[in-house]
Design a protein around this motif. Structure first.
Motif, short mmCIF file in Angstrom:
data_model
loop_
_atom_site.label_atom_id
_atom_site.label_comp_id
_atom_site.label_asym_id
_atom_site.label_seq_id
_atom_site.Cartn_x
_atom_site.Cartn_y
_atom_site.Cartn_z
N HIS A 1 9.54 3.92 -4.19
CA HIS A 1 10.26 2.40 -4.53
C HIS A 1 9.79 2.31 -5.45
O HIS A 1 11.00 1.41 -6.44
CB HIS A 1 9.43 1.49 -3.49
CG HIS A 1 10.34 1.91 -1.59
ND1 HIS A 1 11.09 1.78 -1.63
CD2 HIS A 1 8.35 2.25 -0.61
CE1 HIS A 1 10.97 1.96 0.19
NE2 HIS A 1 9.10 1.97 0.25
N GLY A 2 9.54 2.50 -6.48
CA GLY A 2 9.76 2.53 -8.40
C GLY A 2 8.23 1.60 -8.91
O GLY A 2 8.79 0.45 -9.03
N VAL A 3 7.78 1.08 -7.48
CA VAL A 3 6.48 0.55 -8.22
C VAL A 3 5.80 0.45 -9.47
O VAL A 3 5.30 1.95 -9.24
CB VAL A 3 6.16 0.42 -6.59
CG1 VAL A 3 4.89 -0.72 -7.28
CG2 VAL A 3 6.15 -0.50 -5.13
N PRO A 4 5.71 -0.01 -10.24
CA PRO A 4 4.97 0.42 -11.64
C PRO A 4 3.49 0.42 -11.55
O PRO A 4 3.19 -0.12 -10.71
CB PRO A 4 5.53 -1.05 -12.27
CG PRO A 4 6.16 -2.32 -11.35
CD PRO A 4 6.33 -1.65 -10.33
N GLY A 5 3.21 1.44 -11.99
CA GLY A 5 1.65 1.32 -12.32
C GLY A 5 0.89 0.03 -12.34
O GLY A 5 0.09 0.18 -11.62
N PRO A 6 0.63 -0.87 -13.04
CA PRO A 6 -0.09 -1.72 -13.09
C PRO A 6 -0.21 -3.28 -11.72
O PRO A 6 -0.30 -3.44 -11.21
CB PRO A 6 0.64 -2.57 -13.88
CG PRO A 6 1.03 -1.97 -14.95
CD PRO A 6 1.90 -1.08 -14.30
N VAL A 7 1.52 -2.95 -11.48
CA VAL A 7 1.31 -3.26 -10.09
C VAL A 7 1.19 -2.90 -9.11
O VAL A 7 0.64 -3.33 -7.83
CB VAL A 7 3.23 -3.78 -9.47
CG1 VAL A 7 3.89 -4.29 -8.48
CG2 VAL A 7 3.61 -4.80 -11.04
N ARG A 8 1.46 -1.39 -9.04
CA ARG A 8 1.15 -0.23 -8.03
C ARG A 8 -0.52 -0.76 -7.46
O ARG A 8 -1.31 -0.64 -6.32
CB ARG A 8 1.26 0.66 -7.87
CG ARG A 8 0.79 1.65 -8.30
CD ARG A 8 1.05 2.85 -8.39
NE ARG A 8 2.56 3.26 -8.34
CZ ARG A 8 3.52 4.17 -8.19
NH1 ARG A 8 2.59 5.36 -7.90
NH2 ARG A 8 4.85 4.30 -8.50
N LYS A 9 -1.56 -0.97 -8.28
CA LYS A 9 -3.42 -1.05 -8.84
C LYS A 9 -2.95 -1.82 -7.77
O LYS A 9 -4.46 -1.91 -7.02
CB LYS A 9 -3.70 -0.50 -10.15
CG LYS A 9 -4.56 -0.09 -10.13
CD LYS A 9 -5.25 -0.56 -11.65
CE LYS A 9 -6.97 -0.60 -11.74
NZ LYS A 9 -7.85 -0.27 -13.14
N CYS B 1 2.18 1.40 4.13
CA CYS B 1 2.92 2.49 2.85
C CYS B 1 4.08 1.25 2.65
O CYS B 1 4.88 1.57 1.54
CB CYS B 1 3.79 3.58 3.67
SG CYS B 1 2.40 4.41 3.11
N THR B 2 4.85 1.16 3.64
CA THR B 2 5.69 -0.57 4.35
C THR B 2 5.77 -0.98 3.08
O THR B 2 7.27 -1.55 3.01
CB THR B 2 6.68 -0.78 5.24
OG1 THR B 2 6.33 0.33 6.47
CG2 THR B 2 7.46 -1.29 5.30
N LEU B 3 4.18 -1.57 3.62
CA LEU B 3 4.63 -3.21 2.15
C LEU B 3 4.36 -2.63 0.60
O LEU B 3 3.25 -3.70 0.06
CB LEU B 3 3.47 -3.72 3.02
CG LEU B 3 3.62 -4.76 4.28
CD1 LEU B 3 2.74 -5.32 4.51
CD2 LEU B 3 5.11 -5.78 3.74
N VAL B 4 4.17 -1.10 -0.07
CA VAL B 4 3.95 -0.75 -1.01
C VAL B 4 4.69 -1.56 -2.40
O VAL B 4 4.05 -1.81 -3.53
CB VAL B 4 4.10 0.28 -1.54
CG1 VAL B 4 2.40 1.04 -0.59
CG2 VAL B 4 5.25 0.79 -1.14
#
Length: 608
Positions: A125-133, A168-171
């Motif tokens: 989904h292309g979630v950026p690093g700072p956001v995903r952490k 996983c759906t809400l990452v």
């Protein structure tokens, strides 16, 4: 071309930020071997933004088809569909970039760990690093999976897998969250936890959620409910508005002395001109009367011979959403009357005498280990002929392992296990000829027709051609499969698959029928029909062993066993189990109390 109409000429609804979904004359037709099947027919609806909306309906109503159309996975045959103001036919990719969808069988990678699954979906989904952490930390805390980040997904319990699937759906933070029966196959504790996560996410991120569910208590949590039937909207509104449909029509009856709840329910359902629905509930049976009977008082017709109620005490009760759901379906479907008509001749007979009700299953000190892990620890119980016996427990409790040992599908590590007069440690093959088995997952041949499956398994059971043809005619009629003989079993709706599995399991008239979560994912109407048949089978002397996560179904059991961590926590009648749960108001509450108390005690001992 005029942008105010679709390619087929249907009017296109104007985008409106107050609604996340707008449909006009939406239709979806599937081609099927020279014919066609209309899954959705002329839907007109608006789904409000920033709220939870429930999508309910019987099997084959079109719920999953509608959700897949919202995702752009299926195109409309005609009509128009706007999702987040985008045209689902022409802007599917844009819609997919802004929504999250959790299908019934979410694609977890079982060889990957919890953390690796979440990372994979964040990458997709292309979630950026700072956001995903930050996102990972919050989701792991909410799902209580922080301790299990290194564990392979395949090693998680069913409830933990569902929570991981939701995480996983809400990452990413979607504008619209679509959930297709997210709590199917999970126990009451896990279901409560799952809904806690959804509720928190809705409150924190103001999510718009559309959830398909077979649980009416889950639909009650939503602010808007859509009732789908045969591809059409049967009713819609708030839970309060839908409950009002059965205001003054709902009652509960105390059980007459010596009568089982499932027998009173069966007798009520056998009066379709008066009773719209009936379901066991504690020491009572809840029922909905037909509107023609009047709303002022319980109709006197129910007290005239051969009334199942007289001299039972009845009282009016407030309506629930499930009452109105059943009322709507029964009122709409003339064919539903077959629920009682098809079984009227099988009205419950007298209970078996003590001499007749011999023990057909005997379990003593049963143990099953997998390496150093003990899945079942020193379990003991007996089951009598004609008894309905429930095996209950949270996901990963050991009940499926116990169940498979009883069926002769898995050898015991130690202990004594006798089924249908045979010691399973020495004569499992002989015992299996006298049992029927319906698995949790559809395990018949999807590329064979209904009739071909019945012929194949009849031959496996060693039935002769003449006896098999006669028996096939009987089970086709008994399980309402007549007219569907030549349909491919893999393409059948869930309720039809369940009925076919039951028909196959009963072909050889087994003494004992094992049912592994047979009603998982099917709607209340199908569950009523299912249990009406089980009542008849039990009264004819068939012993029923059933696992289920629907705690209302535990009320149908004569006795039940609750397991957790491989150990027996409770064993007894529904009344006895409720008392062990602190005289709980419902079986679900009793189950949760018993399991939580046991886990608290175990944690205290481990911490000492």
């Amino acid at each position: 071309m005029n942008d105010d109409v679709t390619d087929t000429g249907a009017p296109r609804p104007a985008p409106d930020e107050a609604f996340v979904v707008r449909a006009r004359t939406l239709t979806r037709v599937f081609a099927a071997k020279g014919s066609s099947v209309t899954a959705l027919s002329g839907l007109n609806l608006d789904i409000p933004a920033g709220r939870m909306t429930a999508l309910v309906g019987p099997d084959g109503a079109g719920k999953t088809t509608f959700l897949r159309m919202l995702c752009g996975l299926l195109a409309p045959t005609s009509g128009s569909l706007l999702v987040l103001g985008r045209d689902a036919s022409r802007e599917a990719q844009d819609i997919q970039n802004r929504i999250s969808y959790m299908p019934q069988r979410f694609g977890l990678y079982e060889d990957l760990s919890v953390q690796e699954n979440m990372t994979l979906y964040a990458d997709l989904h292309g979630v950026p690093g700072p956001v995903r952490k930050e996102r990972f930390a919050r989701l792991l805390e909410m799902t209580d999976l922080s301790r299990f980040t290194a564990r392979p997904a395949g090693k998680l319990s069913g409830g933990m897998k569902q929570k991981l699937a939701l995480a996983c759906t809400l990452v990413r933070s979607p504008e619209l969250l679509l959930l297709d029966e997210p709590s199917v196959g999970v126990d009451p504790l896990s279901r409560r936890e799952l809904w806690g996560i959804i509720t928190k996410m809705v409150a924190k991120e103001h999510l718009s959620v559309l959830v398909s569910t077979a649980y009416m208590d889950e639909a009650e949590r939503c602010s808007h409910v859509l009732v789908l039937h045969e591809g059409r909207i049967l009713a819609q509104g708030s839970p309060q508005e839908l409950r009002a449909l059965t205001e003054g029509l709902c009652y509960e009856a105390d059980l007459p002395a010596g009568m089982k709840a499932r027998h009173l329910q069966a007798r009520l359902l056998d009066r379709p001109s008066l009773i719209m629905d009936a379901v066991p509930e504690g020491r009572r049976v809840r029922f909905v009367v037909a509107p023609e009977c009047g709303k002022e008082a319980l109709p006197s017709a129910l007290f005239t011979p051969p009334s199942p109620l007289s001299p039972t005490i009845c009282r009016a009760v407030p309506p629930r959403l499930e009452d109105s759901f059943m009322f709507l379906l029964r009122h709409r479907e003339e064919s539903v009357s077959s629920m009682s008509e098809a079984v009227t001749e099988e009205t419950p007979t007298a209970a078996l005498s003590e001499t007749e009700a011999e023990t057909v299953i005997e379990v003593r000190d049963l143990v099953r280990r997998f390496g150093s892990f003990t899945a079942v620890a020193s379990t003991s119980f007996t089951v009598r002929r004609g008894e309905v016996f429930g095996l209950l427990g949270p996901n990963g409790a050991g009940k499926t392992t116990t169940f498979r040992m009883l069926c002769g599908l898995l050898p015991a590590t130690s202990g004594y296990l006798r089924v249908a007069g045979e010691d399973l440690r020495r004569a499992a093959a002989q015992a299996r000829t006298r049992v029927g088995y319906v698995s949790q997952k559809f395990s018949l041949y999807g590329n064979l027709s209904v009739l071909e499956n019945l012929h194949f398994f009849g031959a496996v059971y060693g039935m002769g051609p003449f006896a098999l043809r006669r028996r096939i005619r009987e089970v086709l009629e008994q399980f309402d499969l007549a007219g569907h003989e030549h349909e491919m079993s893999g393409a059948l709706p869930g309720g039809f698959k369940q009925r076919l599995s039951m028909a196959v399991g009963m072909l050889h008239r087994p003494d004992i029928l094992f049912l592994d979560e047979p009603t998982s994912g099917i709607d209340p109407l199908a569950r009523r029909v299912f249990w009406r048949r089980i009542t008849s089978l039990s009264d004819e002397g068939t012993t029923i062993i059933i696992t289920t996560h629907f705690m209302e179904e535990a009320e149908y059991c004569d006795r039940m066993l609750i397991q957790d961590a491989g150990r027996v926590l409770a064993l007894g009648t529904p009344d006895e189990v409720r008392m062990q749960g602190g005289d709980a108001p419902s079986m679900e509450e009793a189950f949760i109390r018993i399991v939580e108390h046991s886990r608290a005690e175990r944690a205290a001992k481990e911490g000492a």
